[in-house]
Enzyme design. Structure first.
Site, mmCIF file in Angstrom:
data_model
loop_
_atom_site.group_PDB
_atom_site.id
_atom_site.type_symbol
_atom_site.label_atom_id
_atom_site.label_comp_id
_atom_site.label_asym_id
_atom_site.label_seq_id
_atom_site.Cartn_x
_atom_site.Cartn_y
_atom_site.Cartn_z
ATOM 1 N N GLU A 188 25.747 20.712 -52.778
ATOM 2 C CA GLU A 188 24.313 21.020 -52.711
ATOM 3 C C GLU A 188 23.580 20.123 -51.717
ATOM 4 O O GLU A 188 22.536 19.560 -52.016
ATOM 5 C CB GLU A 188 23.682 20.898 -54.104
ATOM 6 C CG GLU A 188 24.334 21.820 -55.114
ATOM 7 C CD GLU A 188 23.642 21.826 -56.469
ATOM 8 O OE1 GLU A 188 23.508 22.911 -57.027
ATOM 9 O OE2 GLU A 188 23.253 20.754 -56.961
ATOM 10 N N ASP B 199 27.973 26.532 -64.063
ATOM 11 C CA ASP B 199 26.960 25.476 -64.186
ATOM 12 C C ASP B 199 26.266 25.462 -65.539
ATOM 13 O O ASP B 199 25.155 25.962 -65.649
ATOM 14 C CB ASP B 199 25.905 25.647 -63.084
ATOM 15 C CG ASP B 199 25.071 24.397 -62.888
ATOM 16 O OD1 ASP B 199 25.394 23.379 -63.516
ATOM 17 O OD2 ASP B 199 24.112 24.449 -62.112
ATOM 18 N N GLU C 238 18.746 22.624 -69.475
ATOM 19 C CA GLU C 238 18.332 23.284 -68.231
ATOM 20 C C GLU C 238 18.415 24.804 -68.329
ATOM 21 O O GLU C 238 17.513 25.510 -67.881
ATOM 22 C CB GLU C 238 19.224 22.784 -67.073
ATOM 23 C CG GLU C 238 18.958 23.491 -65.766
ATOM 24 C CD GLU C 238 19.842 22.991 -64.622
ATOM 25 O OE1 GLU C 238 20.618 22.053 -64.836
ATOM 26 O OE2 GLU C 238 19.721 23.543 -63.518
HETATM 27 C C1 BDP Z 1 22.681 21.856 -61.507
HETATM 28 C C2 BDP Z 1 21.244 21.456 -61.443
HETATM 29 C C3 BDP Z 1 20.929 20.516 -60.331
HETATM 30 C C4 BDP Z 1 21.937 19.389 -60.302
HETATM 31 C C5 BDP Z 1 23.334 19.945 -60.199
HETATM 32 C C6 BDP Z 1 24.429 18.898 -60.313
HETATM 33 O O1 BDP Z 1 20.477 22.644 -61.327
HETATM 34 O O2 BDP Z 1 19.615 20.057 -60.524
HETATM 35 O O3 BDP Z 1 21.706 18.509 -59.263
HETATM 36 O O4 BDP Z 1 23.566 20.830 -61.253
HETATM 37 O O5 BDP Z 1 24.986 18.797 -61.393
HETATM 38 O O6 BDP Z 1 22.904 22.224 -62.829
HETATM 39 O O7 BDP Z 1 24.730 18.207 -59.362
#
Ligand code: BDP
Length: 697
Positions: free
Chosen positions: A288, A362, A390
């Site tokens: 990301e 996720d 979340e």
């Molecule tokens: C996702 C989240 C994000 C996190 C990412 C992670 O939306 O905010 O940074 O995972 O775990 O669930 O790195």
């Protein structure tokens, strides 16, 4: 009550005969206070027993009567030695404890002991829990040893005190007033964690900021480490991979560059000078948009090992996250972590752990276990659960997560034959890893009750209890927590234990039934938005995950589709590959299924979706009704707060139900069965909703 006391309210035992018997059995306590940890033991016993037993506690350890409670680190000359507990303590390692009833010097003692001070503290909290939950203490013989070595919270807390995916206020770390001001809350935090066996905390967000590694911030981290140390909690930080460039003024962060290696060696030595028992780093790299070794055409192992070599002389560890997905458009995001990491098995240094989320996408309301579990036998894998909700209704929803955690832990990977459960992979027993552990992304914030929704405290509790002992059942964890946090009343418990334990399944039903996933609102992930299709990367769009069309719905991950199933052991693959043996709860996760496909219930897929969405919303209504009846057992403040939150949750369940069914109906072209009330709003209305107030990232 505000809820600040969590599960350590220490209110008087209500059952009078039991109270009398406890009072008789505890006449005096004996604790040697030779260390900060043992002083905590003593204070905890005094405050706990004073509250629970409603009497002043004699602390001389000298009584003419029976009934001495002794807490001591094993001492051959002390009561633990005289009581012959040495052989039991050979099984308990550094953190396990023994609680035993023994007669010493002709007097009946309850002895809490272990090989270290911290073990005695864990035993103390366990003993208090026995009284809080009204157990019989007349003849104790308890041996308890943690099944995992690292039991951690991961805070996604930022420098400016926002919390990524946090729904309970701002970060409890006040970087501005540290290191000079030690907020009493830091100590209360450490105490709460110690009470459930958590022994590590990652203070900072995985989307890391290199500023935390600068000298002034290390002083702040040191202040927290000092506050936590007597409670057995080590501090960890997230390391930003490009820190050598950002704060070290180097031109590169290439892990094979000698200057970069030297920079990390120096930085790590500096950290250990300030915090001698620093735990190590957690790293999110090449995920990301975060920097990482692949920016320099190096592998994750190159990156992890560079840090691992630098930290090894100090006995620290590197926890390298497997949550990665690359910049190229993937056929199936589900496959990426496995594809990146399995070839690296055996290439990581021995002080590296790879931290894997419970599932490959996720933290969904329901997710099949991650194919990496069992697929990297030479690498210790650490579990990453998400305690903050979340994707499970955030701050307004009751979703007791122990059943979700257990579902993953009990899944069989078949990596070394039947019974190679995820729990046994991560506790190290399948592949003999001494380094093992479990982490949860924290749901703690500055709200007075720590977790926002009062009932979400149970998820923090569950994470700790399962990291200590993953064989505990969800019901047992719910029961303990409810008894301590609310009431030991039988009528209360018989309603609330099932209510808690079914709550996550209810969320699954009205959000993501039969294997649907990732159809939440863009970026903030609040509420439904299955229609979103215009985001830059395909796998950011809900339509990528549900693939609804005129023929059917679901993601084909069989060999005819993305073949993500090819990443599982043959036994697992076979079960899920066949549409007739795949559990229906995972059906649309692995199969694109015709709308007319018959489910076991006799309903077709469309009708089954309707059934789940309507039943899910209905179940929230039932929870509301059950909760109303709990008024006699709950203080007004928490009762009202939870009542209001159930009202919000019901509205949100209706919203999920209507929005999803109206949208999927545009593909199925079938009616909502006539026995259900029709949605009173249009699909356009739901699509038009915007949430500027939803906590974001
Ligand atoms: C996702 C989240 C994000 C996190 C990412 C992670 O939306 O905010 O940074 O995972 O775990 O669930 O790195």
């Amino acid at each position: 009550e505000t809820g600040y006391e969590l599960w350590m309210r220490y209110v008087p035992v209500q059952n009078q005969p039991l109270l009398n018997s406890y009072r008789l059995q505890i006449n005096s306590i004996a604790v040697n206070t030779g260390s900060p940890t043992l002083r905590i033991v003593k204070n905890e016993l005094i405050s706990g027993l004073t509250g629970l037993l409603g009497k002043k506690i004699d602390t001389t350890g000298k009584t003419a009567l029976n009934g001495i409670l002794s807490a001591e680190t094993y001492n051959p000359a002390g009561v633990s030695g005289k009581a012959g507990l040495k052989s039991l303590l050979e099984q308990t390692g550094e953190e396990g404890f023994v609680i035993a009833t023994k007669t010493v010097n002709n007097k009946k003692h309850i002895i809490i002991t272990g090989n270290t001070d911290i073990a005695v503290l864990y035993g103390t909290f366990h003993f208090l829990r026995l009284i809080q939950t009204q157990q019989n203490i007349s003849s104790l013989q308890i041996i308890s040893t943690p099944k995992m070595k690292l039991r951690m919270l991961n805070h996604w807390d930022n420098l400016n005190r926002t919390v990524e995916r946090g729904y309970s206020g701002s970060s409890i770390w006040n970087w501005h007033t540290l290191p000079g001001y030690i907020d009493p809350r830091y100590v209360d935090y450490a105490r709460a964690n110690a009470s459930i066996g958590i022994n590590g905390t990652v203070l900072t967000n995985v989307n890391a900021n290199a500023t935390f590694l600068t000298p002034p911030y290390l002083q702040k981290v040191k202040a927290l480490a000092d506050a936590f140390r007597p409670y057995g909690i080590k501090v960890y930080l997230t390391a930003r991979f490009s820190a050598p460039i950002e704060i070290g003024k180097l031109k590169t962060a290439d892990p094979l560059d000698p200057q970069v290696q030297q920079w990390w060696n120096d930085k790590i030595s500096e950290i250990y000078q300030v915090i001698p028992d620093f735990g190590g780093f957690v790293v999110k790299a090449n995920s990301e948009g975060q920097p990482g070794p692949q920016d320099y055409k190096r592998t994750h192992a190159d990156g992890a090992n560079m840090l691992a070599s630098a930290i090894a002389p100090h006995k620290g560890i590197i926890i390298w996250r497997a949550f990665v997905y690359s910049n190229e458009n993937p056929v199936d995001r589900h496959k990426q972590a496995y594809d990146d990491f399995v070839p690296l098995d055996g290439k990581f240094n021995s002080n590296v752990m790879v931290q894997v989320k419970n599932g490959a996408i996720d933290f969904m309301p329901r997710e099949p276990f991650h194919p990496l579990f069992g697929a990297m036998p030479k690498t210790p894998l650490m579990m990453e659960f998400q305690v903050t909700q979340e994707y499970l209704g955030q701050g307004t929803t009751l979703a007791f997560l122990a059943p979700l955690f257990k579902e993953t832990l009990e899944s069989d990977t078949y990596s070394k034959g039947k019974g190679s459960t995820v729990a046994k992979v991560i506790d190290g027993s399948v592949d003999q890893h001494a380094l093992n552990g479990m982490a949860g992304v924290s749901n703690i914030g500055s709200d007075i009750n720590w977790t926002g929704h009062p009932l979400s405290q149970a998820n923090w509790y569950a994470l700790g209890r399962l990291a200590w002992d993953h064989s505990l059942s969800s019901e047992k964890i719910a029961e303990e927590w409810l008894r301590m946090s609310f009431s030991n009343n039988a009528a209360f418990l018989s309603t609330m234990i099932p209510l808690m334990c079914n709550s996550r399944e209810t969320v699954v039903r009205y959000m993501n039934p039969i294997g649907l996933h990732h159809i939440m609102g863009t970026s903030h992930h609040y509420g439904p938005a299955p229609w979103v299709s215009n985001l830059n990367r395909p796998e950011w769009n809900p339509v990528y995950y549900h693939k609804a069309d005129s023929l059917g719905i679901g993601f084909d991950r069989t060999s005819k589709g993305s073949n993500a199933l090819g990443q599982y052991a043959p036994e697992v693959r076979k079960l899920w590959e066949d549409i007739n043996t795949c559990e229906e709860k995972n059906l649309l996760w692995f199969h694109h299924v015709p709308w007319t496909f018959k489910m076991k219930s006799g309903r077709n897929v469309w009708e089954e979706l309707c059934y789940n969405y309507y039943t899910g919303a209905e179940k929230v209504k039932q929870m509301q009704a059950s909760w109303k009846k709990m008024q006699p057992f709950v203080d007004p403040q928490r009762f009202d707060q939870i009542t209001m939150l159930f009202n919000v949750q019901y509205e949100e369940a209706i919203w999920w139900r209507n929005a999803c069914l109206l949208y999927f109906q545009t593909f199925s072209k079938m009616p909502i069965p006539s026995n259900y009330e029709k949605p009173d709003r249009s699909l356009d209305y739901y699509k038009s909703l915007r949430f500027p107030f939803a906590p974001g990232i």
